[in-house]
Design an enzyme around this catalytic site. Structure first.
Site, PDB file in Angstrom:
ATOM      1  CD  GLU A   1     -10.255  23.856  -4.206  1.00 46.72           C
ATOM      2  OE1 GLU A   1      -9.136  24.361  -4.390  1.00 46.72           O
ATOM      3  OE2 GLU A   1     -11.302  24.527  -4.174  1.00 46.72           O
TER       4      GLU A   1
ATOM      5  CG  LEU B   1     -10.877  24.566  -8.300  1.00 44.49           C
ATOM      6  CD1 LEU B   1     -10.008  24.480  -9.544  1.00 44.49           C
ATOM      7  CD2 LEU B   1     -11.392  25.958  -8.105  1.00 44.49           C
ATOM      8  CB  ALA B   2     -16.726  24.502  -5.702  1.00 40.86           C
ATOM      9  CD  GLU B   3     -11.943  27.771  -3.670  1.00 36.13           C
ATOM     10  OE1 GLU B   3     -12.728  28.067  -4.604  1.00 36.13           O
ATOM     11  OE2 GLU B   3     -10.852  27.221  -3.863  1.00 36.13           O
TER      12      GLU B   3
ATOM     13  CD  GLN C   1      -4.906  23.590  -3.788  1.00 34.96           C
ATOM     14  OE1 GLN C   1      -4.837  24.136  -4.869  1.00 34.96           O
ATOM     15  NE2 GLN C   1      -5.258  22.331  -3.655  1.00 34.96           N
ATOM     16  CG  PHE C   2      -2.513  29.122  -1.446  1.00 35.04           C
ATOM     17  CD1 PHE C   2      -1.267  29.548  -0.994  1.00 35.04           C
ATOM     18  CD2 PHE C   2      -2.566  28.071  -2.357  1.00 35.04           C
ATOM     19  CE1 PHE C   2      -0.109  28.930  -1.443  1.00 35.04           C
ATOM     20  CE2 PHE C   2      -1.402  27.453  -2.799  1.00 35.04           C
ATOM     21  CZ  PHE C   2      -0.167  27.882  -2.338  1.00 35.04           C
ATOM     22  CB  ALA C   3      -5.491  32.233   3.626  1.00 37.90           C
ATOM     23  CG  ASP C   4      -4.161  34.246  -0.969  1.00 41.20           C
ATOM     24  OD1 ASP C   4      -3.647  35.342  -1.180  1.00 41.20           O
ATOM     25  OD2 ASP C   4      -3.590  33.350  -0.288  1.00 41.20           O
TER      26      ASP C   4
ATOM     27  CB  ILE D   1     -11.289  32.375   2.473  1.00 49.53           C
ATOM     28  CG1 ILE D   1     -12.543  32.232   3.337  1.00 49.53           C
ATOM     29  CG2 ILE D   1     -10.615  33.718   2.718  1.00 49.53           C
ATOM     30  CD1 ILE D   1     -13.216  30.896   3.277  1.00 49.53           C
TER      31      ILE D   1
ATOM     32  CG  HIS E   1      -0.792  31.587  -4.315  1.00 48.63           C
ATOM     33  ND1 HIS E   1      -1.077  32.155  -5.520  1.00 48.63           N
ATOM     34  CD2 HIS E   1      -1.284  30.327  -4.373  1.00 48.63           C
ATOM     35  CE1 HIS E   1      -1.698  31.270  -6.292  1.00 48.63           C
ATOM     36  NE2 HIS E   1      -1.843  30.153  -5.622  1.00 48.63           N
TER      37      HIS E   1
HETATM   38  C1  LIG Z   1     -10.731  29.428  -6.794  1.00 49.12           C
HETATM   39  C2  LIG Z   1      -9.460  28.644  -6.750  1.00 49.12           C
HETATM   40  N1  LIG Z   1      -9.347  27.651  -5.868  1.00 49.12           N
HETATM   41  C3  LIG Z   1      -8.205  26.934  -5.791  1.00 49.12           C
HETATM   42  C4  LIG Z   1      -7.151  27.201  -6.595  1.00 49.12           C
HETATM   43  C5  LIG Z   1      -5.843  26.401  -6.464  1.00 49.12           C
HETATM   44  N2  LIG Z   1      -5.564  25.723  -7.712  1.00 49.12           N
HETATM   45  C6  LIG Z   1      -4.690  26.238  -8.609  1.00 49.12           C
HETATM   46  S1  LIG Z   1      -4.723  25.399 -10.042  1.00 49.12           S
HETATM   47  C7  LIG Z   1      -5.835  24.277  -9.442  1.00 49.12           C
HETATM   48  C8  LIG Z   1      -6.338  23.195 -10.317  1.00 49.12           C
HETATM   49  C9  LIG Z   1      -6.959  23.782 -11.538  1.00 49.12           C
HETATM   50  O1  LIG Z   1      -7.453  22.767 -12.334  1.00 49.12           O
HETATM   51  P1  LIG Z   1      -7.986  23.063 -13.789  1.00 49.12           P
HETATM   52  O2  LIG Z   1      -9.011  24.132 -13.758  1.00 49.12           O
HETATM   53  O3  LIG Z   1      -8.388  21.766 -14.360  1.00 49.12           O
HETATM   54  O4  LIG Z   1      -6.737  23.672 -14.551  1.00 49.12           O
HETATM   55  P2  LIG Z   1      -5.360  22.957 -14.921  1.00 49.12           P
HETATM   56  O5  LIG Z   1      -4.367  23.389 -13.891  1.00 49.12           O
HETATM   57  O6  LIG Z   1      -5.582  21.500 -14.938  1.00 49.12           O
HETATM   58  O7  LIG Z   1      -5.024  23.487 -16.258  1.00 49.12           O
HETATM   59  C10 LIG Z   1      -6.189  24.596  -8.144  1.00 49.12           C
HETATM   60  C11 LIG Z   1      -7.133  23.820  -7.315  1.00 49.12           C
HETATM   61  C12 LIG Z   1      -7.304  28.249  -7.502  1.00 49.12           C
HETATM   62  N3  LIG Z   1      -6.335  28.611  -8.324  1.00 49.12           N
HETATM   63  N4  LIG Z   1      -8.476  28.951  -7.555  1.00 49.12           N
END
Ligand SMILES: Cc1ncc(C[n+]2csc(CCOP(=O)(O)OP(=O)(O)O)c2C)c(N)n1
Ligand SMILES: Cc1ncc(C[n+]2csc(CCOP(=O)(O)OP(=O)(O)O)c2C)c(N)n1
Ligand SMILES: [Mg+2]
Ligand SMILES: [Mg+2]
Lengths: 341, 319, 341, 319
Positions: D27, D56-58, D80-83, D85, D125
């Site tokens: 991501e 956004l899909a681990e 993006q963070f180990a968490d 996984i 995180h």
């Molecule tokens: C499962 C997961 N993977 C990665 C992340 C890291 N991360 C935090 S916010 C974000 C983007 C989120 O996008 P969106 O759902 O469009 O929300 P927005 O921040 O745009 O409101 C990511 C990749 C996360 N929070 N959760």
């Protein structure tokens, strides 16, 4: 296990249609007779664990697998034995697999239809449904990145559509327009769970919302399944992206050997038994002048031979139980670089 | 005599009768009564609102159970096999496990995990996932070995205001039999001396308690204690240390893959806190780090057997 | 933490529309000013870790939360501070939360908008997106089982729609026709990832394939968001099942404080800045004769007071760091049995 | 001097140059260069086919990486963070981990896991998830502590025909600096004596190696060895046992939550295999079983500190 010798060829999609019809029947019969045999072996206590079959669904795996070229890659699911046979897995090794023998595809490490012959371009499924959707999507991604004219295909059940991985695969395939074919095997039940508890709307209707077509086909008509898969493959090769195929069929046996299917209304089974895919293809071929009985006899004889062969195979050596958790040598890609079949 | 399986059914049924906040969720648990028939007959007694067939979606099962729990229900989730909890891992570990610490909100869910091998279930129907959850703060983990404890611990788990993983060993379902009190009762989340002894203690839980008992029943006259942990989180450190103090020699038996298993934690605890009491190395018997193979000769080769436990005990006794 | 005293009431959905319009502005302003203040505190090194805000998206959380009744339950996401304010969380406790103070909602245990005040019927989000979709679905399931006239609501971003849990929640809610409202906050980006890499088709179009309506609303018009959520709530109460609302908006700041948003075309930001939801509501109210400046001043004063109050709060005691992993007493349901607000 | 972060970038870049089967998935890793900028500039050099921004899909990231790997690619996935996984847990554990054992098919994927706490990342995180994967057969786990090893182990991980979890500790990204050889080289998955000694050995990995070095740098004149495990699977048992043999006293330091952590495994190993060499209890210093709190005073109270390690060593030295 990672033997990568050249295997016997399998019928190419370029063959004559009439000839194909016979081949399609042959694989369906082979699946049916093998599974019947395996069920007998199970009853005799020769198959450990449980036993799952795809009785009544033979057209789905046969038709779809038969549309794929040797260089294509498949993740084969638990009702889809025929796909392995189409790819060239020897029947004896299938029976050996069920019985946990050393000569089974996984050499006794995994059971049931949890296998794939890497040299034939197949990945064995894991139980967690439908994890293989993502694996197939990833294979297609690699093909696209490498600009190879190859397609990945996998099957999954109506129940499997409820899990998150299904969605992640559908979405990914749609965003990247990958050369992948998803075959939904809608057999009316997931174990005991009917469609109405699984989803509010038929999942084939979701495909459009992921950006690619979803087509429904009579899953008990092997030639129809074959044709629609062939089209999907051509779409994929043309760069037009994924296709979801819904093959409507019926699981005619219990979920596994122990399941008496109390929960299925008998009328439903009766109705579907009249649409048996094997008989249907036999009738069709008989009309085309094929000696269907001869094909049946041939296949039966093959299964008899396979049974003997499999029963002669030893059980695996306990000392090997801890070997091979890690790959120690080179990572050999799935049937790579060679005419895998 | 009641089987372990019947005892689980019984505990669940009794608690559903006693507390209408309790509901069951899982795949094929209503109409079919569950893959192992634990909830057989429940639909008829409690109706579809309290015995819910869910879609095939483990994250969904755990996640919606959490939601229902925080607004006052007491969901009991069934994983069809413990192995499938890998698909609901995130919800359990990150949502349920951390909720109370972060925001003081209780998540009283029970996750039933039919676990363990020994019947050719293969790599995806034989796992013992408890250590993953021991390594995830905020989740309790219990693993009964007898019918009596299975019933009592299930009731304790349901009544506990925290998420609890309830490990029910499939191999015990019909093999383990015993007297089970009627009605509802709670078994404490503490260890139990399954057989007292003083020459050596075998520490185990779940199915391995039976393996341990059988292996040490008649071990050249040695008086071998068997400590049944029953609960892994909380871990009854006092009972473990007490046994070690009395016996001075320890074999820890664990059916899970060896590395970072419950057995590793118990051994590490002993190595730190009971070092002075030890008259020999802390011996572990466990499944090596391999997927559980399907074929009987392979599976038997990896699971801890009566013979392996015997051998380990003999060696240590002679130490 | 689980203090369950009765809290100050919040405006009821039955109020006058004009009055509501002011309240809506008030909460949007409160969110904006609080986040601006928090960003200053962050720059001064008083907010540890990172800092996330919802600048430009205030209408989405305000409008939706304001449509919910006290007995409804909410899972509030990271751009939705206003929802907490609408429910009655005191501004000082929000700032204290950001600063990791003992008086913050999570008493320093979690940071940012990762909080929920149980006594106000809110569950704090976890970072794993969109896990809260399932939690909200589960709350709705309990309401339906208990035949309570209550609704659950949660927000999620465009990026979050790609994850499996999103699908499992959508499907579950559809199959069981649950009283749940899903608000897609389509703010054009997920961190740096634009919509085109996230999905091939706008996810609002998927709702139908799960068996319930998906409606798109101008996410920068707070009254429109409010109206559409109110309708969705009524549908849910009437037993007609879930609604997915897509609020189209724009994330006007970086993903978090460290993000300079290089990847966003400046024209896009400019275009959206002309549609600022706060200014829009101010213009609308000014036309209705409201003294908007007075509201602003009021809110500003409230934020000043809150800042002072928060800065006076101590940091948590290190000795408490290991307390409360488990609930030792009774499990008190989210704001249960009491008029939570 | 190169930072740990630069070394990881460097290793990845060099290996991408050397092997066109290597591709990066994650991501925000392309355009944005990754949340921590590990892949900054990669898109320009390698193009969008080899540096892929994913949805956004681990589970999707891990699962499609597996698919690409089995047909010949060498995907490097960034969480993006180990968490996160936890959201791709099932694919990693059940699909990737068991593939070779079951069907002889190699899955050469690397999963980069920015892990660890110390900077107010909060409960989601800051996690150290390595023990989960140590308890899942078929997955290798490495956790470098220095820039040189970070680069070399990343290259080893990518070249390894197995799934490898690469733990990169976020707190070291900019703090750890050192000389890093140019070009490509492989660091073996074995332990390394970070500082030789003979009175006591502190066994650690990742960020805790630095904590251990600092804590024992000047400890009342004691000569304290620090063993940097570098690899957790395979675990360098020989090196561990050798250190214990020479030092006779052991402190195991682990930043992860204590129960069933890597440190538990190391302690259990020692308790069984080096019992005779021990002159005192096997002491563990770890994070207690709590979610990692956000607020600095709370976070500092739970993470193993230089002081806590010092104290543990002193006590043991006096034993
Ligand atoms: C499962 C997961 N993977 C990665 C992340 C890291 N991360 C935090 S916010 C974000 C983007 C989120 O996008 P969106 O759902 O469009 O929300 P927005 O921040 O745009 O409101 C990511 C990749 C996360 N929070 N959760
Ligand atoms: C993730 C997961 N959960 C539960 C199971 C247990 N299980 C095995 S098959 C099955 C039903 C599958 O239904 P469907 O996808 O329709 O396939 P079918 O068996 O009908 O072909 C279930 C629940 C599983 N294999 N995977
Ligand atoms: Mg089905
Ligand atoms: Mg977004």
């Amino acid at each position: 296990m990672a033997t990568q010798e050249v295997r016997r060829p399998y019928p190419s999609p370029e063959r004559e249609a009439a000839d194909d019809g016979v081949a399609l029947l042959r694989y369906m019969l082979l699946m049916r007779f093998l599974e019947e045999r395996a069920m007998n072996l199970y009853r005799q206590g020769k198959v450990p664990g449980s036993f799952y079959d795809g009785f009544g669904q033979e057209a789905v795996s046969t038709g779809a697998a038969y549309a794929m070229a040797p260089e294509d890659r498949l993740c084969v699911l638990h009702r889809d034995l025929a796909a392995h046979l189409v790819r060239g897995v020897e029947p004896a090794r299938v029976l050996a697999q069920y019985m946990g023998r050393a000569g089974g595809i996984t050499r006794g490490r995994d059971g049931n239809v949890h296998f794939g012959d890497p040299s034939l371009g197949c990945v064995g499924m894991v139980s967690m449904l439908p994890d293989m959707m993502l694996v197939a999507t990833g294979m297609a991604m690699a093909f696209k990145l490498r600009r190879e004219p190859r397609v990945a295909l996998t099957w999954f059940g109506d129940g499997s559509t409820s899990r998150g991985d299904w969605h992640e695969a559908m979405n990914w395939a749609g965003v990247q327009r990958l050369p992948v074919i998803f075959v939904l095997e809608n057999n009316q039940y997931a174990y005991s769970t009917p469609l109405s508890k699984q989803f509010a709307v038929d999942p084939v209707q979701r495909a459009g919302a992921y950006g690619f077509p979803g087509v429904t086909v009579d899953g008990n008509d092997v030639e129809a399944v074959h044709a629609v898969t062939r089209e999907a493959r051509e779409r994929a090769l043309a760069g037009a992206g994924p296709t979801m195929i819904e093959a409507v069929t019926m699981r005619m046996h219990g979920h596994a050997a122990h399941d008496d299917m109390r929960y299925v209304p008998p009328e439903l089974l009766e109705e579907w038994s009249r649409r048996d895919p094997v008989e249907r293809q036999e009738r069709r071929l008989a009309e085309r002048g094929v000696d269907v009985e001869a094909v049946r006899n041939e296949v039966r004889a093959e299964v008899d031979r396979a049974t003997e062969e499999a029963l002669a195979m030893p059980m695996p050596e306990p000392s090997q139980a801890t070997e091979g958790v890690f790959c120690e040598g080179e990572a050999v890609p799935l049937g790579d670089g060679r005419p895998v079949r | 005599m009641t089987t372990y399986l019947e005892a689980i059914s019984d505990g669940l049924r009794e608690e559903m009768r006693a507390d209408d906040r309790v509901l069951c969720m899982g795949e094929d648990i209503a109409d079919f009564g569950g893959a192992f028939k634990v909830t057989d007959g429940f639909l008829a007694e409690f109706g579809p609102d309290r015995v819910m067939d869910t879609p095939l979606a483990e994250s969904g099962i755990v996640g919606t159970a959490i939601g229902a729990a925080v607004v006052g229900m007491r969901p009991v989730c069934e994983m069809q096999f413990a192995d499938f909890i890998a698909c609901g891992f995130d919800q359990l570990v990150n949502v349920a496990g951390k909720m109370h610490y972060r925001q003081g909100l209780a998540v009283p869910i029970t996750v039933r995990l039919p676990s363990g091998g020994g019947f050719s279930g293969g790599p995806f129907h034989s796992q013992n996932p408890e250590a993953w959850f021991m390594h995830a703060p905020g989740i309790k983990v219990v693993a009964p070995s007898t019918p009596e404890d299975a019933k009592g611990l299930l009731i304790s788990a349901i009544r506990d205001p925290n998420p609890v993983c309830f490990l029910e060993h499939k191999h015990l379902y019909r093999r383990a039999k015993g007297e089970v009190p009627a009605g509802t009762y709670e078994t404490p989340m503490t260890a139990r001396v399954a057989r007292p002894g003083e020459d050596l203690v075998v520490i185990a839980y779940g199915a391995m308690v039976h393996t341990a008992l059988e292996a040490t029943d008649d071990l050249d006259g040695a008086r071998v204690e068997v400590l049944d942990l029953r609960s892994l989180v909380p871990l009854d450190e006092a009972a473990i240390l007490d046994s070690v103090r009395r016996c001075s020699k320890v074999v820890v038996v664990d059916e899970a893959n060896r590395t970072c298993a419950a057995g590793a934690e118990v051994a590490a605890l002993i190595a730190q806190r009971a070092f002075e009491d030890l008259d020999g190395p802390v011996v572990r018997v466990a499944t090596p780090d391999v997927p559980i193979p399907f074929s009987p000769p392979l599976e038997q080769a990896v699971l801890p057997s009566v013979d392996r436990v015997k051998e380990a005990c003999r060696e240590l006794l002679e130490y």
